[in-house]
Design a protein around this motif. Structure first.
Motif, PDB file in Angstrom:
ATOM      1  N   SER A 102     -17.031  -3.188 -12.345  1.00 24.85           N
ATOM      2  CA  SER A 102     -17.833  -1.919 -10.829  1.00 24.85           C
ATOM      3  C   SER A 102     -16.571  -1.722  -9.772  1.00 24.85           C
ATOM      4  N   TYR A 103     -16.887  -2.949  -9.175  1.00 21.61           N
ATOM      5  CA  TYR A 103     -15.915  -2.859  -7.325  1.00 21.61           C
ATOM      6  C   TYR A 103     -14.682  -2.489  -8.033  1.00 21.61           C
ATOM      7  N   ALA A 104     -14.438  -3.058  -8.607  1.00 16.13           N
ATOM      8  CA  ALA A 104     -12.289  -2.547  -9.307  1.00 16.13           C
ATOM      9  C   ALA A 104     -12.192  -1.692  -9.660  1.00 16.13           C
ATOM     10  N   GLU A 105     -12.996  -1.376 -10.725  1.00 16.07           N
ATOM     11  CA  GLU A 105     -13.518   0.203 -10.821  1.00 16.07           C
ATOM     12  C   GLU A 105     -13.456   1.238  -9.338  1.00 16.07           C
ATOM     13  N   ASN A 106     -14.262   1.200  -8.560  1.00 21.85           N
ATOM     14  CA  ASN A 106     -14.372   1.840  -7.728  1.00 21.85           C
ATOM     15  C   ASN A 106     -13.916   2.254  -6.581  1.00 21.85           C
ATOM     16  N   GLY A 107     -12.482   0.671  -6.420  1.00 25.12           N
ATOM     17  CA  GLY A 107     -11.285   0.537  -5.445  1.00 25.12           C
ATOM     18  C   GLY A 107     -11.851  -0.262  -4.341  1.00 25.12           C
ATOM     19  N   TYR A 108     -13.005  -0.929  -4.876  1.00 21.77           N
ATOM     20  CA  TYR A 108     -13.002  -2.379  -3.525  1.00 21.77           C
ATOM     21  C   TYR A 108     -11.214  -3.250  -2.942  1.00 21.77           C
ATOM     22  N   TYR A 109     -11.535  -3.353  -1.942  1.00 23.35           N
ATOM     23  CA  TYR A 109     -10.250  -5.128  -2.800  1.00 23.35           C
ATOM     24  C   TYR A 109     -11.713  -5.930  -2.533  1.00 23.35           C
ATOM     25  N   HIS A 110     -12.273  -5.946  -1.956  1.00 21.86           N
ATOM     26  CA  HIS A 110     -12.911  -7.497  -2.609  1.00 21.86           C
ATOM     27  C   HIS A 110     -13.753  -7.355  -3.286  1.00 21.86           C
ATOM     28  N   LEU A 111     -14.313  -7.704  -4.716  1.00 22.74           N
ATOM     29  CA  LEU A 111     -14.967  -7.761  -5.886  1.00 22.74           C
ATOM     30  C   LEU A 111     -16.238  -8.222  -5.873  1.00 22.74           C
ATOM     31  N   LEU A 112     -17.112  -8.200  -5.233  1.00 20.36           N
ATOM     32  CA  LEU A 112     -18.630  -8.812  -5.426  1.00 20.36           C
ATOM     33  C   LEU A 112     -18.968  -9.257  -6.782  1.00 20.36           C
ATOM     34  N   SER A 113     -19.453 -10.627  -6.114  1.00 24.08           N
ATOM     35  CA  SER A 113     -19.596 -11.014  -7.692  1.00 24.08           C
ATOM     36  C   SER A 113     -21.674 -10.671  -7.020  1.00 24.08           C
ATOM     37  N   PRO A 114     -22.106 -11.332  -8.490  1.00 22.57           N
ATOM     38  CA  PRO A 114     -24.222 -11.056  -8.454  1.00 22.57           C
ATOM     39  C   PRO A 114     -24.536 -12.227  -7.012  1.00 22.57           C
ATOM     40  N   ASP A 115     -23.461 -13.362  -7.071  1.00 25.28           N
ATOM     41  CA  ASP A 115     -24.423 -14.373  -5.777  1.00 25.28           C
ATOM     42  C   ASP A 115     -23.631 -13.704  -4.074  1.00 25.28           C
ATOM     43  N   ALA A 172     -13.637 -12.094   5.780  1.00 29.45           N
ATOM     44  CA  ALA A 172     -12.842 -12.390   5.124  1.00 29.45           C
ATOM     45  C   ALA A 172     -11.496 -10.963   6.493  1.00 29.45           C
ATOM     46  N   GLY A 173     -11.610 -11.656   7.959  1.00 32.12           N
ATOM     47  CA  GLY A 173     -10.476 -11.335   8.970  1.00 32.12           C
ATOM     48  C   GLY A 173     -10.171  -9.877   8.256  1.00 32.12           C
ATOM     49  N   VAL A 174      -8.959  -9.636   8.193  1.00 31.20           N
ATOM     50  CA  VAL A 174      -8.264  -8.529   8.242  1.00 31.20           C
ATOM     51  C   VAL A 174      -8.423  -7.184   7.569  1.00 31.20           C
ATOM     52  N   SER A 175      -8.897  -8.024   6.404  1.00 31.46           N
ATOM     53  CA  SER A 175      -8.828  -7.344   5.383  1.00 31.46           C
ATOM     54  C   SER A 175      -9.892  -5.799   4.877  1.00 31.46           C
ATOM     55  N   PRO A 176      -9.537  -5.172   4.281  1.00 28.72           N
ATOM     56  CA  PRO A 176     -10.695  -3.776   4.045  1.00 28.72           C
ATOM     57  C   PRO A 176     -12.120  -4.235   4.226  1.00 28.72           C
ATOM     58  N   SER A 210       1.010  -0.977  -0.102  1.00 24.05           N
ATOM     59  CA  SER A 210       0.383   0.030  -0.052  1.00 24.05           C
ATOM     60  C   SER A 210       0.881   1.006   0.061  1.00 24.05           C
ATOM     61  N   GLY A 211       2.236   1.650   0.382  1.00 21.82           N
ATOM     62  CA  GLY A 211       2.933   2.389   0.615  1.00 21.82           C
ATOM     63  C   GLY A 211       3.199   2.711  -0.733  1.00 21.82           C
ATOM     64  N   LEU A 212       3.590   1.507  -1.038  1.00 22.39           N
ATOM     65  CA  LEU A 212       4.198   2.352  -2.711  1.00 22.39           C
ATOM     66  C   LEU A 212       2.983   2.473  -3.829  1.00 22.39           C
ATOM     67  N   GLY A 213       1.794   2.549  -3.415  1.00 22.29           N
ATOM     68  CA  GLY A 213       0.772   2.841  -4.542  1.00 22.29           C
ATOM     69  C   GLY A 213       0.281   1.999  -5.527  1.00 22.29           C
ATOM     70  N   VAL A 214       0.879   0.849  -4.242  1.00 21.88           N
ATOM     71  CA  VAL A 214       0.292  -0.544  -5.743  1.00 21.88           C
ATOM     72  C   VAL A 214      -0.959  -0.842  -5.114  1.00 21.88           C
ATOM     73  N   ARG A 215      -2.220  -0.923  -5.342  1.00 25.49           N
ATOM     74  CA  ARG A 215      -3.671  -1.454  -5.247  1.00 25.49           C
ATOM     75  C   ARG A 215      -4.050  -2.845  -5.538  1.00 25.49           C
ATOM     76  N   VAL A 216      -4.112  -3.414  -4.485  1.00 31.78           N
ATOM     77  CA  VAL A 216      -4.312  -4.856  -4.739  1.00 31.78           C
ATOM     78  C   VAL A 216      -5.610  -5.280  -4.748  1.00 31.78           C
ATOM     79  N   GLN A 217      -6.698  -6.117  -5.031  1.00 30.87           N
ATOM     80  CA  GLN A 217      -7.725  -6.297  -5.041  1.00 30.87           C
ATOM     81  C   GLN A 217      -8.127  -7.720  -5.635  1.00 30.87           C
ATOM     82  N   ILE A 218      -9.219  -8.151  -4.935  1.00 32.37           N
ATOM     83  CA  ILE A 218      -9.101  -9.882  -4.853  1.00 32.37           C
ATOM     84  C   ILE A 218     -11.068 -10.190  -5.207  1.00 32.37           C
ATOM     85  N   GLY A 219     -11.094 -10.998  -6.323  1.00 31.93           N
ATOM     86  CA  GLY A 219     -12.510 -11.200  -7.012  1.00 31.93           C
ATOM     87  C   GLY A 219     -12.673 -12.919  -6.596  1.00 31.93           C
TER      88      GLY A 219
END
Length: 133
Positions: free
Chosen positions: A55-68, A79-83, A5-14
């Motif tokens: 849509s969730y990726a473009e809005n900056g969410y960490y967990h990318l939600l699905s239709p389910d 999710a534990g300690v993830s955002p 996060s301090g390096l400007g790298v954004r990680v997202q998971i789907g």
């Protein structure tokens, strides 16, 4: 995620749900019947999955939600300690999610033991193996 996060790298998971694709159709041809008992084949259209997650990726969410929705809820509960994207709603539903998760584990284990018994795997009980002999 935290380390970058301090390096400007954004990680997202789907976590895409079962998605109607040629690969999923081919996969279903070789699944044991017990798998269908655990998770019925209700595949989501690929374009719907892609639009939701993008849509969730473009809005900056960490967990990318699905239709389910059920899958999203269970992912959120684990999710534990993830955002978290919806802290208040997720916190209120967490007690219910733990019950649903526990019931799912019990059911999946039951079906898996039946599969092991059917194919004579290491998980088959001694009584089931004796019946076969």
């Amino acid at each position: 995620r935290n380390e970058l996060s301090g390096l400007g790298v954004r990680v997202q998971i789907g976590y895409p749900p079962d998605t109607d694709t040629p690969g999923f159709k081919a996969e279903n041809e070789s699944k044991p019947p017990e798998t269908l008992q655990m998770v019925p084949i209700d595949a989501y259209p690929a374009d719907r999955v892609a639009k939701s997650m993008l849509s969730y990726a473009e809005n900056g969410y960490y967990h990318l939600l699905s239709p389910d929705l059920l899958q999203n809820w269970l992912v959120s509960a684990a999710a534990g300690v993830s955002p978290r994207g919806f802290v208040i709603i997720e916190s209120l539903l967490l007690p219910i999610a733990s019950i649903v998760e526990s019931l799912a584990v019990i059911w999946f284990d039951h079906v898996a033991r039946r599969y092991a018994a059917r194919v004579g795997g290491a998980g088959a009980t001694a009584a089931v193996r004796a019946k076969r002999e």
